[in-house]
Design an enzyme around this catalytic site. Structure first.
Site, PDB file in Angstrom:
ATOM      1  N   SER A  50      12.202  30.740  10.760  1.00  0.00           N
ATOM      2  CA  SER A  50      13.123  30.996  11.816  1.00  0.00           C
ATOM      3  C   SER A  50      12.211  31.651  12.964  1.00  0.00           C
ATOM      4  O   SER A  50      11.276  32.157  13.120  1.00  0.00           O
ATOM      5  CB  SER A  50      14.305  31.566  11.274  1.00  0.00           C
ATOM      6  N   LYS A  69      14.649  35.067   7.581  1.00  0.00           N
ATOM      7  CA  LYS A  69      15.459  33.778   6.731  1.00  0.00           C
ATOM      8  C   LYS A  69      14.260  33.345   6.280  1.00  0.00           C
ATOM      9  O   LYS A  69      13.065  33.047   6.478  1.00  0.00           O
ATOM     10  CB  LYS A  69      15.404  32.808   8.058  1.00  0.00           C
ATOM     11  N   ARG A  82      12.079 -20.320  14.280  1.00  0.00           N
ATOM     12  CA  ARG A  82      11.830 -18.841  14.909  1.00  0.00           C
ATOM     13  C   ARG A  82      12.835 -18.593  15.347  1.00  0.00           C
ATOM     14  O   ARG A  82      13.190 -18.778  16.849  1.00  0.00           O
ATOM     15  CB  ARG A  82      10.576 -19.355  15.538  1.00  0.00           C
ATOM     16  N   ARG A 118       0.538  -1.284  -0.148  1.00  0.00           N
ATOM     17  CA  ARG A 118       0.042  -0.139   0.194  1.00  0.00           C
ATOM     18  C   ARG A 118       0.857   1.188  -0.214  1.00  0.00           C
ATOM     19  O   ARG A 118       0.425   2.043  -0.868  1.00  0.00           O
ATOM     20  CB  ARG A 118      -0.967  -0.359   1.224  1.00  0.00           C
ATOM     21  N   ASN A 171      14.337  29.626   5.257  1.00  0.00           N
ATOM     22  CA  ASN A 171      15.457  27.960   5.404  1.00  0.00           C
ATOM     23  C   ASN A 171      14.817  26.951   4.349  1.00  0.00           C
ATOM     24  O   ASN A 171      13.890  26.782   3.724  1.00  0.00           O
ATOM     25  CB  ASN A 171      14.910  27.465   6.711  1.00  0.00           C
TER      26      ASN A 171
END
Length: 487
Positions: free
Chosen positions: A297, A303, A337, A131, A305
């Site tokens: 920021s 800023k 196992r 999936r 980023n």
């Protein structure tokens, strides 16, 4: 996302409702229940469970009805989540069967018969992966389509190629985008080709209980079914690959998927690493797509980023260690196992799926909205001036100097060395002047010298390389390049 218990607070690359829905505890419970419901259907169709059993089990197997926190707590008693979930499933089947309009039909006989916990959990995790990979590949194809478009749009956009952090040769942004495409498409094709198998072996991997069911049970009279046929039917219902034999101690299905996911995130990381450099203000050749609230920021309002690249790179840095954990577990699957190795796979397996899908979603947004600044690319290209063409000069001019090749190259290297002693602002002028002095105009005209020092004339087969890359992966480019083939 409520009720999952892990919202991704410390893993923002995968903190999305879509990722949690597929890979959270609720998604794991759903996959386990889907395996049990599919198995009930297989048994009823083969005549090994009463008519109507599958419908009762399917109704009982609705994942919303189960308490994930309770199951997780009780899983400690048997060291896996299938055991408590199975107890709850049986309880619901009993209730629904007892209330069946036509009276109880014995649907409980269709629950987990001849299976073991590892059959169910391995198959459920493969179903979970199936999936996730379907969604992941859709995101990847959105990314590769965008990268292919960038490669074609910027086939002639000059930039500087860098080697060991330094300016190396003229390059094109189209080829850079094509190489990004190449890495992602090659890794995605590998992932797409993987077969995710069903698991069916019984308690010890011998199919003993399945043999009793198909041969020794009163229900088996007149049936041509075998444990292998039932396993194939289960695979078909789940959309998983049939297998010739149980693989409960041979973990290539798990490590192969882990390796493919790690390789894909490697290709994502390459792009993110390039973007983190190329989007620096002093470089400014590329920019991430702008969106409200993205790149902020907590302290510096100015800023912007490159957070998409940061998150993608964080996933790429984690994935190899998770793939290594899967190999470490596989190498320690003792007996029929294992005592802990199997259990150590689960979190690494799921986290790889989460990180890969989260990073793929971030990368698609980045690729589809990438801002390209050709002027900045040209400005940075010209920092090295004609020195960037030193290789071209050495190849073209050395034969004109009338000396042996090694001596000619030494003379041209001396021109470069002397140029580099000058201030950066003077190097272009000095290099051209010294080169003109070293090579008589009778052997190399001013016009030919200028052509030799034009970076647009020294990008080799950049355009053809890009075309060939896109042509090699038509299912990922969606651009239908001329001559598209794999030969």
């Amino acid at each position: 996302m409520s009720g999952d218990g892990d919202f991704g607070l410390l893993s923002p690359v995968s903190a999305s409702p879509a990722v949690v829905a597929l890979t959270g505890d609720r998604g794991v419970i759903a996959a386990i229940l889907d395996v049990e419901a599919a198995w009930a259907s297989v048994l009823e169709e083969a005549g090994f469970a009463p008519a109507g059993s599958a419908a009762v089990v399917a109704e009982a197997a609705e994942s919303w009805a189960y308490d994930a926190a309770s199951i997780a707590e009780r899983a400690k008693g048997g060291a896996n989540p299938v055991i408590p979930l199975l107890a709850d499933l049986r309880s619901r089947v009993r209730q629904l069967d007892a209330g069946h309009p036509g009276g109880a039909i014995g649907a409980l006989s269709a629950v987990h018969t001849s299976l073991t916990s590892q059959d169910v959990l391995d198959s459920a995790l493969m179903l979970l992966a199936h999936r996730v990979v379907s969604v992941l590949l859709a995101e990847v194809k959105g990314t590769t389509t965008a990268l292919a478009a960038l490669a074609e749009q910027h086939a002639d956009t000059l930039c500087v190629g860098r080697s060991l952090t330094q300016h190396a040769l003229p390059f094109t942004f189209g080829l850079k985008a094509a190489q990004w495409f190449h890495g992602v498409a090659a890794a995605a094709r590998r992932l797409e080709a993987l077969e995710l198998p069903v698991q069916f072996g019984g308690a010890g991997g011998t199919l003993a209980a399945g043999t009793v069911l198909t041969e020794g049970s009163p229900l088996a009279e007149g049936s041509a079914s075998s444990p292998f046929a039932l396993a194939d039917d289960l695979a078909g219902k789940l959309g998983l690959a049939p297998v010739p034999a149980p693989w409960h101690t041979n973990r290539l299905a798990v490590t192969g998927l882990g390796d493919a996911l790690a390789a894909l995130t490697d290709s994502f990381g390459k792009i993110a690493s390039d973007l983190l450099f190329l989007s620096r203000p002093e470089v400014a050749e590329l920019g991430e797509p702008l969106a409200a609230g993205r790149g902020v920021s907590s302290a510096m309002p100015q800023k912007q980023n490159p957070v998409l690249s940061v998150l993608i790179r964080s996933a790429a840095l984690q994935a190899p260690g998770l793939a290594m954990q899967l190999h470490l577990a596989a190498a320690n699957f003792n007996d029929e196992r294992p005592d802990g190795a199997w259990h150590s796979e689960w979190q690494a397996f799921r986290q790889l799926l989460r990180l890969s899908l989260g990073a793929a979603t971030q990368l698609r947004a980045l690729a589809e909205g990438l801002r390209v600044f050709p002027e900045a690319m040209r400005r940075n290209l010209e920092i090295s001036g004609p020195l960037l063409l030193s290789e071209a000069v050495a190849s073209s001019v050395a034969p004109l100097l009338g000396a042996d090749r090694s001596d000619a190259k030494a003379r041209l290297q001396a021109v470069v060395d002397e140029t580099l002693r000058a201030p950066a602002a003077e190097q272009a002028r000095i290099y051209t002047k010294l080169l003109r002095e070293a090579v008589p105009a009778s052997k190399l005209s001013d016009e030919d010298l200028q052509a030799l020092l034009d970076p647009a004339n020294y990008v080799g087969e950049a355009a053809e390389i890009s075309r060939r890359i896109l042509a090699a992966y038509p299912e990922f480019s969606h651009t239908n390049p001329k001559g598209a083939d794999r030969g």
